[in-house]
Scaffold this motif. Structure first.
Motif, PDB file in Angstrom:
ATOM      1  N   THR A  93       0.846  -1.192   0.000  1.00 54.44           N
ATOM      2  CA  THR A  93       0.000   0.000   0.000  1.00 54.44           C
ATOM      3  C   THR A  93       0.884   1.245   0.000  1.00 54.44           C
ATOM      4  N   THR A  94       0.331   2.362  -0.429  1.00 50.88           N
ATOM      5  CA  THR A  94       1.120   3.586  -0.562  1.00 50.88           C
ATOM      6  C   THR A  94       1.661   4.060   0.785  1.00 50.88           C
ATOM      7  N   LEU A 144      -9.299  -4.217  -2.972  1.00 50.41           N
ATOM      8  CA  LEU A 144     -10.391  -3.278  -3.241  1.00 50.41           C
ATOM      9  C   LEU A 144     -11.617  -3.624  -2.401  1.00 50.41           C
ATOM     10  N   GLN A 145     -11.846  -4.909  -2.219  1.00 52.35           N
ATOM     11  CA  GLN A 145     -12.981  -5.353  -1.402  1.00 52.35           C
ATOM     12  C   GLN A 145     -12.773  -5.043   0.077  1.00 52.35           C
ATOM     13  N   ARG A 146     -11.521  -4.744   0.454  1.00 49.53           N
ATOM     14  CA  ARG A 146     -11.234  -4.336   1.838  1.00 49.53           C
ATOM     15  C   ARG A 146     -11.308  -2.813   1.974  1.00 49.53           C
ATOM     16  N   LYS A 155      -8.659   2.111  -1.912  1.00 46.66           N
ATOM     17  CA  LYS A 155      -8.871   2.755  -3.203  1.00 46.66           C
ATOM     18  C   LYS A 155      -7.766   2.308  -4.173  1.00 46.66           C
ATOM     19  N   PRO A 156      -8.036   2.332  -5.477  1.00 43.98           N
ATOM     20  CA  PRO A 156      -7.010   1.931  -6.456  1.00 43.98           C
ATOM     21  C   PRO A 156      -5.679   2.644  -6.254  1.00 43.98           C
ATOM     22  N   ASP A 157      -5.725   3.927  -5.904  1.00 42.44           N
ATOM     23  CA  ASP A 157      -4.489   4.688  -5.719  1.00 42.44           C
ATOM     24  C   ASP A 157      -3.726   4.263  -4.466  1.00 42.44           C
ATOM     25  N   ASP A 158      -4.415   3.526  -3.573  1.00 42.22           N
ATOM     26  CA  ASP A 158      -3.764   3.084  -2.336  1.00 42.22           C
ATOM     27  C   ASP A 158      -2.968   1.793  -2.538  1.00 42.22           C
TER      28      ASP A 158
END
Length: 341
Positions: A122-123, A198-200, A203-206
């Motif tokens: 993750t970011t 994503l189901q958790r 966000k896509p950017d994360d």
């Protein structure tokens, strides 16, 4: 014999012949059990498309498709003949053949020209490249096909793996642990981890996905494999199965939006939008590579396969290293012209 009697005899003969034809059943389709590596998700669409469009039926096959235990463990099912055909990791097959030289399971069609082996993070962890994993906690299921490539990934990217803490975690808790910050990164299939995250509610950017194929690995991915005794006894069945499957892949590439409907019929609880995106991701990253566009579906570059076996040797100590011909054959594939996209 009078003319009337002759005509009557001919009519009776025709009637008997007709009744005999009706009474004789058509040749029954050959039952074929096929095991996937995992659940009924987007990337499995081509097989269900081939089923729904009658491509297997046209080859005289009555195909049953079942879920699988993962891209590694299922190979033993093919070796045992529980499933004559299955869809599993080629790199794991290389190791299986080394460990079981008497069980000559072979891949007969490459599906993932590039493997979906990946590391997800993750970011907020600050991990943007392989070297950033040093000083971090990597969550990896012991049986994960991607984690099996870890040592090769370490070597190709000059990582100090003594600085990476490996935590053995189960598949069901892999993405939740990353999402909750209990580990900094995880290994797995790119299109599984991404959409599970994503189901958790990430966000896509994360989400950051590092494909191992983008960082030095020349390995192949999942392929269709066959039990050797079944292949010897039923070469036309194997060839017909591959021919029909290739048609299913071609149709899926042309129209993934339609293809995903065939998956949803078997997995009504899945999120269709997510599974469609998962399918498109796998088509882009794994199925349809530049090499496949040029050479067609299903085959391999034997020189690259030889290099990949050498790379597997970084992560695994061979007893008697299999050759490319030991683990893959193109003998059941249709002509290249029929495999083009």
């Amino acid at each position: 014999m009078t003319k009337a009697l002759a005509i009557g005899a001919l009519a009776m003969g025709a009637l008997v012949a007709g009744l005999t034809a009706v009474a004789t059943p058509a040749a029954a389709d050959t039952d074929v059990k096929f095991a996937l590596d995992w659940k009924f998700e987007g990337p499995a669409a081509p097989y269900f498309v081939a089923l729904d469009k009658g491509y297997y039926k046209a080859e005289g096959l009555n195909v049953t498709i079942d879920t699988g235990p993962g891209s590694v463990a299922g190979i033993a099912r093919v070796a045992a003949g529980t499933y004559p055909l299955g869809f599993f990791d080629l790199n794991s097959l290389v190791k299986f053949r080394d460990q079981n030289p008497d069980k000559a399971v072979k891949a007969v069609m490459m599906v993932y020209d590039r493997p979906p082996f990946a590391i997800a993070t993750t970011t907020k962890t600050g991990i943007t490249k392989p070297k950033d994993l040093e000083g971090k906690v990597l969550g990896a299921p012991a049986a994960d096909g991607a984690f099996a490539q870890w040592k090769a990934f370490v070597k190709e990217n000059s990582l100090d793996d003594s600085k990476v803490k490996i935590e053995n975690i189960g598949f069901p808790v892999r993405e939740p642990m990353l999402a909750d910050g209990k580990v900094d990164a995880i290994t797995g299939f790119s299109f599984s981890m991404y959409f599970n995250l994503l189901q958790r509610n990430l966000k896509p950017d994360d989400i950051k996905i590092m494909l191992m194929a983008d960082h030095g690995l020349v390995l192949y991915g999942n392929a269709i494999m066959v039990n050797p005794e079944f292949a010897k006894a039923n070469p036309k069945v194997v060839a017909g199965f591959l021919r029909a499957t290739i048609k299913g892949i071609q149709d899926t590439v042309k129209d993934p939006d339609a293809a995903i409907k065939s998956v949803m019929k078997r997995n009504e609880t899945a999120d269709e939008k997510a599974e469609l995106e998962r399918l498109k991701m796998s088509l882009r990253d794994n199925f349809v590579t530049p090499w496949v566009k040029e050479n067609g579906l299903g085959d391999v570059d034997m020189a690259r396969l030889a290099k990949s076996i050498e790379q597997i040797g970084i992560t695994y100590e061979f007893k008697a290293k299999p050759s490319p011909a030991d683990v893959f054959t193109s003998e059941f594939l249709p002509p290249a012209a029929d495999r083009k996209l």
